[in-house]
Design a protein around this motif. Structure first.
Motif, PDB file in Angstrom:
ATOM      1  N   ILE A  32       0.837  -1.207   0.000  1.00 26.95           N
ATOM      2  CA  ILE A  32       0.000   0.000   0.000  1.00 26.95           C
ATOM      3  C   ILE A  32       0.867   1.250   0.000  1.00 26.95           C
ATOM      4  CG2 ILE A  32      -1.666   1.346   1.355  1.00 26.95           C
ATOM      5  CD1 ILE A  32      -2.842  -1.348   2.303  1.00 26.95           C
ATOM      6  N   LEU A  33       1.930   1.225   0.811  1.00 24.83           N
ATOM      7  CA  LEU A  33       2.837   2.380   0.878  1.00 24.83           C
ATOM      8  C   LEU A  33       3.581   2.578  -0.444  1.00 24.83           C
ATOM      9  CD1 LEU A  33       4.357   1.974   4.463  1.00 24.83           C
ATOM     10  CD2 LEU A  33       2.589   3.579   3.710  1.00 24.83           C
ATOM     11  N   ILE A  34       4.011   1.472  -1.051  1.00 23.55           N
ATOM     12  CA  ILE A  34       4.707   1.581  -2.339  1.00 23.55           C
ATOM     13  C   ILE A  34       3.774   2.126  -3.410  1.00 23.55           C
ATOM     14  CG2 ILE A  34       5.740   0.242  -4.216  1.00 23.55           C
ATOM     15  CD1 ILE A  34       6.949  -1.591  -2.080  1.00 23.55           C
ATOM     16  N   GLN A  35       2.520   1.634  -3.417  1.00 23.04           N
ATOM     17  CA  GLN A  35       1.569   2.126  -4.408  1.00 23.04           C
ATOM     18  C   GLN A  35       1.258   3.608  -4.175  1.00 23.04           C
ATOM     19  OE1 GLN A  35       0.899   0.365  -6.901  1.00 23.04           O
ATOM     20  NE2 GLN A  35      -0.786   1.386  -7.938  1.00 23.04           N
ATOM     21  N   THR A  36       1.222   4.021  -2.919  1.00 24.39           N
ATOM     22  CA  THR A  36       1.050   5.437  -2.596  1.00 24.39           C
ATOM     23  C   THR A  36       2.192   6.257  -3.174  1.00 24.39           C
ATOM     24  OG1 THR A  36      -0.144   4.930  -0.544  1.00 24.39           O
ATOM     25  CG2 THR A  36       0.868   7.112  -0.704  1.00 24.39           C
ATOM     26  N   HIS A  37       3.414   5.771  -2.992  1.00 27.51           N
ATOM     27  CA  HIS A  37       4.592   6.482  -3.502  1.00 27.51           C
ATOM     28  C   HIS A  37       4.567   6.552  -5.027  1.00 27.51           C
ATOM     29  CE1 HIS A  37       8.595   8.149  -3.197  1.00 27.51           C
ATOM     30  NE2 HIS A  37       9.058   7.255  -4.050  1.00 27.51           N
ATOM     31  N   LEU A  38       4.100   5.506  -5.672  1.00 21.34           N
ATOM     32  CA  LEU A  38       4.023   5.500  -7.132  1.00 21.34           C
ATOM     33  C   LEU A  38       2.927   6.441  -7.627  1.00 21.34           C
ATOM     34  CD1 LEU A  38       4.573   1.679  -7.744  1.00 21.34           C
ATOM     35  CD2 LEU A  38       6.176   3.538  -8.271  1.00 21.34           C
ATOM     36  N   TYR A  39       1.825   6.516  -6.886  1.00 19.93           N
ATOM     37  CA  TYR A  39       0.798   7.512  -7.224  1.00 19.93           C
ATOM     38  C   TYR A  39       1.390   8.921  -7.146  1.00 19.93           C
ATOM     39  CZ  TYR A  39      -3.781   5.204  -7.694  1.00 19.93           C
ATOM     40  OH  TYR A  39      -4.871   4.508  -8.151  1.00 19.93           O
ATOM     41  N   PRO A  65     -11.686  -8.454  -6.437  1.00 24.72           N
ATOM     42  CA  PRO A  65     -12.362  -8.295  -5.145  1.00 24.72           C
ATOM     43  C   PRO A  65     -12.454  -6.825  -4.725  1.00 24.72           C
ATOM     44  CG  PRO A  65     -10.677 -10.013  -5.040  1.00 24.72           C
ATOM     45  CD  PRO A  65     -10.477  -9.299  -6.340  1.00 24.72           C
ATOM     46  N   MET A  66     -13.567  -6.485  -4.099  1.00 20.54           N
ATOM     47  CA  MET A  66     -13.797  -5.107  -3.675  1.00 20.54           C
ATOM     48  C   MET A  66     -12.701  -4.624  -2.732  1.00 20.54           C
ATOM     49  SD  MET A  66     -17.065  -3.574  -1.572  1.00 20.54           S
ATOM     50  CE  MET A  66     -16.645  -4.569  -0.127  1.00 20.54           C
ATOM     51  N   GLU A  67     -12.270  -5.506  -1.801  1.00 20.83           N
ATOM     52  CA  GLU A  67     -11.252  -5.098  -0.834  1.00 20.83           C
ATOM     53  C   GLU A  67      -9.946  -4.717  -1.523  1.00 20.83           C
ATOM     54  OE1 GLU A  67     -12.983  -7.872  -0.738  1.00 20.83           O
ATOM     55  OE2 GLU A  67     -14.208  -7.763   1.079  1.00 20.83           O
ATOM     56  N   ASN A  68      -9.584  -5.480  -2.533  1.00 25.63           N
ATOM     57  CA  ASN A  68      -8.348  -5.183  -3.265  1.00 25.63           C
ATOM     58  C   ASN A  68      -8.437  -3.847  -3.985  1.00 25.63           C
ATOM     59  OD1 ASN A  68      -8.489  -8.151  -2.863  1.00 25.63           O
ATOM     60  ND2 ASN A  68      -6.535  -8.135  -3.941  1.00 25.63           N
ATOM     61  N   ILE A  69      -9.584  -3.584  -4.592  1.00 26.23           N
ATOM     62  CA  ILE A  69      -9.765  -2.322  -5.313  1.00 26.23           C
ATOM     63  C   ILE A  69      -9.631  -1.143  -4.368  1.00 26.23           C
ATOM     64  CG2 ILE A  69     -11.371  -0.945  -6.695  1.00 26.23           C
ATOM     65  CD1 ILE A  69     -12.645  -3.608  -7.586  1.00 26.23           C
ATOM     66  N   ILE A  70     -10.263  -1.257  -3.205  1.00 27.47           N
ATOM     67  CA  ILE A  70     -10.226  -0.161  -2.238  1.00 27.47           C
ATOM     68  C   ILE A  70      -8.822   0.046  -1.686  1.00 27.47           C
ATOM     69  CG2 ILE A  70     -11.033   0.596   0.035  1.00 27.47           C
ATOM     70  CD1 ILE A  70     -13.702  -0.793  -0.612  1.00 27.47           C
ATOM     71  N   LEU A  71      -8.149  -1.055  -1.316  1.00 27.57           N
ATOM     72  CA  LEU A  71      -6.859  -0.943  -0.642  1.00 27.57           C
ATOM     73  C   LEU A  71      -5.705  -0.630  -1.590  1.00 27.57           C
ATOM     74  CD1 LEU A  71      -6.971  -3.852   1.978  1.00 27.57           C
ATOM     75  CD2 LEU A  71      -7.117  -1.404   2.414  1.00 27.57           C
ATOM     76  N   ILE A  72      -5.802  -1.074  -2.830  1.00 24.36           N
ATOM     77  CA  ILE A  72      -4.669  -0.944  -3.732  1.00 24.36           C
ATOM     78  C   ILE A  72      -4.879   0.136  -4.791  1.00 24.36           C
ATOM     79  CG2 ILE A  72      -3.170  -2.196  -5.339  1.00 24.36           C
ATOM     80  CD1 ILE A  72      -2.984  -3.085  -2.402  1.00 24.36           C
ATOM     81  N   TRP A  73      -6.130   0.398  -5.154  1.00 23.23           N
ATOM     82  CA  TRP A  73      -6.386   1.400  -6.188  1.00 23.23           C
ATOM     83  C   TRP A  73      -6.867   2.729  -5.603  1.00 23.23           C
ATOM     84  CZ3 TRP A  73     -11.290   3.004  -8.703  1.00 23.23           C
ATOM     85  CH2 TRP A  73     -11.058   3.786  -9.844  1.00 23.23           C
ATOM     86  N   GLU A  74      -7.783   2.671  -4.630  1.00 25.28           N
ATOM     87  CA  GLU A  74      -8.379   3.898  -4.104  1.00 25.28           C
ATOM     88  C   GLU A  74      -7.600   4.492  -2.940  1.00 25.28           C
ATOM     89  OE1 GLU A  74     -12.415   2.856  -3.179  1.00 25.28           O
ATOM     90  OE2 GLU A  74     -13.106   3.294  -5.216  1.00 25.28           O
ATOM     91  N   LEU A  75      -7.321   3.687  -1.914  1.00 22.01           N
ATOM     92  CA  LEU A  75      -6.667   4.203  -0.710  1.00 22.01           C
ATOM     93  C   LEU A  75      -5.310   4.853  -1.004  1.00 22.01           C
ATOM     94  CD1 LEU A  75      -6.556   4.597   2.353  1.00 22.01           C
ATOM     95  CD2 LEU A  75      -5.609   2.274   2.545  1.00 22.01           C
ATOM     96  N   PRO A  76      -4.433   4.238  -1.804  1.00 21.22           N
ATOM     97  CA  PRO A  76      -3.160   4.893  -2.097  1.00 21.22           C
ATOM     98  C   PRO A  76      -3.310   6.236  -2.803  1.00 21.22           C
ATOM     99  CG  PRO A  76      -3.015   2.551  -2.600  1.00 21.22           C
ATOM    100  CD  PRO A  76      -4.461   2.851  -2.327  1.00 21.22           C
TER     101      PRO A  76
END
Length: 231
Positions: free
Chosen positions: A40-47, A145-156
């Motif tokens: 999640i942190l890495i995806q945030t940094h990439l965003y 899965p909804m959880e993956n979308i939220i945690l990996i696509w939206e939250l970051p």
């Protein structure tokens, strides 16, 4: 090859963002797996990297010799980052540089942190962006899965927005500045590793306002020069 560094930089960030997203959005989640939180942190940094690449395109430094390609890359990066409107970002950001820390500055509001963040967000979020996010979310739910979308696509994306605001706007522009500070901004102390991790060197914010033609990876050199001058 140096004149293509901006293209390579943006391309690598887009590629890493895409591959990392593809991996995690379909991987079964295990809340006891520490790599999930690291992901999640890495995806945030990439965003954040997507936005910084779009920002560099606004200043024309992703591909200076090919303006259409430069702005095309900027538009792509802005779109991948939660469907941001590149044209709006470009207009508002140039206003920020032209009228920094004045009533005409769309980014600087001072006062309470959360009110400032809300006003900052209000400048850029449009109903079309929210609609595009909602449609994409419901399409992604068909396969992932909804959880993956939220945690990996939206939250970051949300965390990256907070990261960009805190390190790239709030810390550099908060409070009063000396009258002779022509850029009405300040920089973090010199620590190139932390500068990169925190916000792709945009903690060196005075240097960015002083030399907006420099891409993000060149801000470390500008900081070194300012440090030498101040000694």
């Amino acid at each position: 090859m140096k004149k293509y560094t901006g293209i390579w930089s943006a391309g690598i960030i887009i590629l890493c963002w895409s591959l990392h997203l593809i991996y995690w959005i379909q991987t079964p989640l295990n809340w006891n797996n520490p790599f999930l939180y690291l992901g999640i942190l890495i995806q945030t940094h990439l965003y954040t990297g997507l936005f910084i690449s779009s920002h560099d395109a606004i200043h024309g430094v992703v591909s200076p010799e090919f303006p259409k390609l430069n702005h095309g890359i900027g538009r792509l990066c802005a779109t991948l980052f939660a469907f941001n409107n590149y044209s709006l970002l470009r207009k508002k950001h140039h206003m920020h540089h032209a009228y920094v820390n004045t009533d005409q500055d769309p980014d600087v509001h001072q006062g309470n942190f959360f009110i400032w963040w809300f006003k900052f967000m209000f400048q850029y979020v449009h109903w079309t962006q929210i609609l595009a996010m909602a449609i994409t979310y419901n399409v992604l739910k068909i396969w992932f899965p909804m959880e993956n979308i939220i945690l990996i696509w939206e939250l970051p994306a949300i965390l990256a927005t907070l990261q960009l605001f805190y390190f790239g706007t709030y810390l550099p522009h908060r409070g009063e500045h000396e009258a002779n500070n022509i850029h009405q901004s300040r920089s973090q102390t010199k620590n190139h590793l932390w500068a990169f991790i925190s916000c792709y060197n945009f903690g060196y914010h005075y240097e960015h306002h002083d030399k907006p033609f420099l891409p993000w990876w060149k801000l470390t050199e500008a900081k070194e020069q300012n440090s030498q001058i101040s000694i």
